[in-house]
Design a protein around this motif. Structure first.
Motif, short mmCIF file in Angstrom:
data_model
loop_
_atom_site.label_atom_id
_atom_site.label_comp_id
_atom_site.label_asym_id
_atom_site.label_seq_id
_atom_site.Cartn_x
_atom_site.Cartn_y
_atom_site.Cartn_z
N TYR A 44 0.80 -1.22 0.00
CA TYR A 44 0.00 0.00 0.00
C TYR A 44 0.84 1.28 0.00
O TYR A 44 0.32 2.35 -0.27
CB TYR A 44 -0.95 0.01 1.20
N THR A 45 2.13 1.19 0.29
CA THR A 45 2.95 2.41 0.38
C THR A 45 3.28 2.99 -0.98
O THR A 45 3.66 4.14 -1.08
CB THR A 45 4.26 2.15 1.14
N HIS A 46 3.11 2.20 -2.03
CA HIS A 46 3.48 2.67 -3.36
C HIS A 46 2.27 3.13 -4.18
O HIS A 46 2.42 3.48 -5.33
CB HIS A 46 4.26 1.59 -4.10
N GLU A 47 1.11 3.09 -3.56
CA GLU A 47 -0.09 3.56 -4.25
C GLU A 47 -0.23 5.06 -4.09
O GLU A 47 0.32 5.66 -3.18
CB GLU A 47 -1.33 2.87 -3.67
N GLU A 48 -1.02 5.65 -4.99
CA GLU A 48 -1.30 7.08 -4.87
C GLU A 48 -2.12 7.34 -3.61
O GLU A 48 -2.94 6.51 -3.23
CB GLU A 48 -2.12 7.55 -6.08
N PRO A 49 -1.93 8.49 -3.01
CA PRO A 49 -2.75 8.82 -1.83
C PRO A 49 -4.24 8.85 -2.20
O PRO A 49 -4.61 9.21 -3.32
CB PRO A 49 -2.28 10.22 -1.43
N LEU A 50 -5.09 8.46 -1.27
CA LEU A 50 -6.52 8.40 -1.50
C LEU A 50 -7.08 9.76 -1.92
O LEU A 50 -7.95 9.84 -2.78
CB LEU A 50 -7.24 7.91 -0.24
N GLU A 51 -6.55 10.83 -1.35
CA GLU A 51 -7.03 12.18 -1.70
C GLU A 51 -6.87 12.45 -3.19
O GLU A 51 -7.77 13.00 -3.82
CB GLU A 51 -6.25 13.23 -0.92
N LYS A 52 -5.73 12.05 -3.74
CA LYS A 52 -5.47 12.30 -5.16
C LYS A 52 -6.43 11.48 -6.03
O LYS A 52 -6.95 11.97 -7.02
CB LYS A 52 -4.03 11.96 -5.49
N LYS A 53 -6.68 10.24 -5.63
CA LYS A 53 -7.62 9.40 -6.38
C LYS A 53 -9.02 10.01 -6.36
O LYS A 53 -9.71 10.03 -7.38
CB LYS A 53 -7.67 8.00 -5.78
N LEU A 54 -9.43 10.51 -5.20
CA LEU A 54 -10.76 11.11 -5.08
C LEU A 54 -10.87 12.37 -5.94
O LEU A 54 -11.90 12.61 -6.57
CB LEU A 54 -11.08 11.43 -3.62
N GLU A 55 -9.82 13.17 -5.97
CA GLU A 55 -9.82 14.38 -6.80
C GLU A 55 -10.00 14.01 -8.26
O GLU A 55 -10.76 14.67 -8.98
CB GLU A 55 -8.51 15.15 -6.62
N GLU A 56 -9.33 12.97 -8.72
CA GLU A 56 -9.44 12.55 -10.12
C GLU A 56 -10.85 12.08 -10.44
O GLU A 56 -11.40 12.39 -11.49
CB GLU A 56 -8.42 11.44 -10.41
N VAL A 57 -11.46 11.35 -9.51
CA VAL A 57 -12.84 10.87 -9.72
C VAL A 57 -13.79 12.05 -9.82
O VAL A 57 -14.68 12.09 -10.69
CB VAL A 57 -13.26 9.90 -8.59
N LEU A 58 -13.62 13.02 -8.92
CA LEU A 58 -14.50 14.19 -8.92
C LEU A 58 -14.32 15.01 -10.19
O LEU A 58 -15.30 15.53 -10.74
CB LEU A 58 -14.23 15.06 -7.70
N LYS A 59 -13.09 15.12 -10.69
CA LYS A 59 -12.87 15.86 -11.94
C LYS A 59 -13.57 15.18 -13.10
O LYS A 59 -14.17 15.84 -13.95
CB LYS A 59 -11.36 15.95 -12.23
N LYS A 60 -13.52 13.86 -13.14
CA LYS A 60 -14.17 13.11 -14.22
C LYS A 60 -15.68 13.26 -14.16
O LYS A 60 -16.34 13.34 -15.19
CB LYS A 60 -13.79 11.64 -14.15
N LYS A 61 -16.23 13.31 -12.95
CA LYS A 61 -17.67 13.46 -12.80
C LYS A 61 -18.15 14.82 -13.27
O LYS A 61 -19.24 14.96 -13.80
CB LYS A 61 -18.09 13.28 -11.33
N LYS A 62 -17.34 15.86 -13.07
CA LYS A 62 -17.72 17.22 -13.45
C LYS A 62 -17.75 17.39 -14.97
O LYS A 62 -18.43 18.25 -15.48
CB LYS A 62 -16.76 18.24 -12.83
N LYS A 63 -17.01 16.58 -15.70
CA LYS A 63 -16.93 16.72 -17.15
C LYS A 63 -18.13 16.18 -17.84
O LYS A 63 -19.00 15.61 -17.62
CB LYS A 63 -15.70 15.99 -17.69
#
Length: 63
Positions: A44-63
């Motif tokens: 789990y230490t090499h994965e992207e932080p959860l905050e960054k993943k959530l930001e990407e999901v929210l950006k995709k939803k807005k489009k």
């Protein structure tokens, strides 16, 4: 043959005490060694932080 190096860092005392408690080690060098080993081995230490993943999901939803 494995080459061993000496590494140092500066930590607040309360951080070191918490690290010792979490690792179950009483010696500073053992606690740090165990924490480093865990960090390198944990999948789990090499994965992207959860905050960054959530930001990407929210950006995709807005489009």
């Amino acid at each position: 043959m494995v080459k061993i190096v000496h590494a140092q860092t500066v930590l607040p005392e309360h951080v070191l005490e918490e690290l010792k408690k979490k690792t179950g080690e009483s010696a500073t060098k053992d606690a740090i060694a165990k924490a480093v080993e865990h960090y390198l081995m944990c999948p789990y230490t090499h994965e992207e932080p959860l905050e960054k993943k959530l930001e990407e999901v929210l950006k995709k939803k807005k489009k």
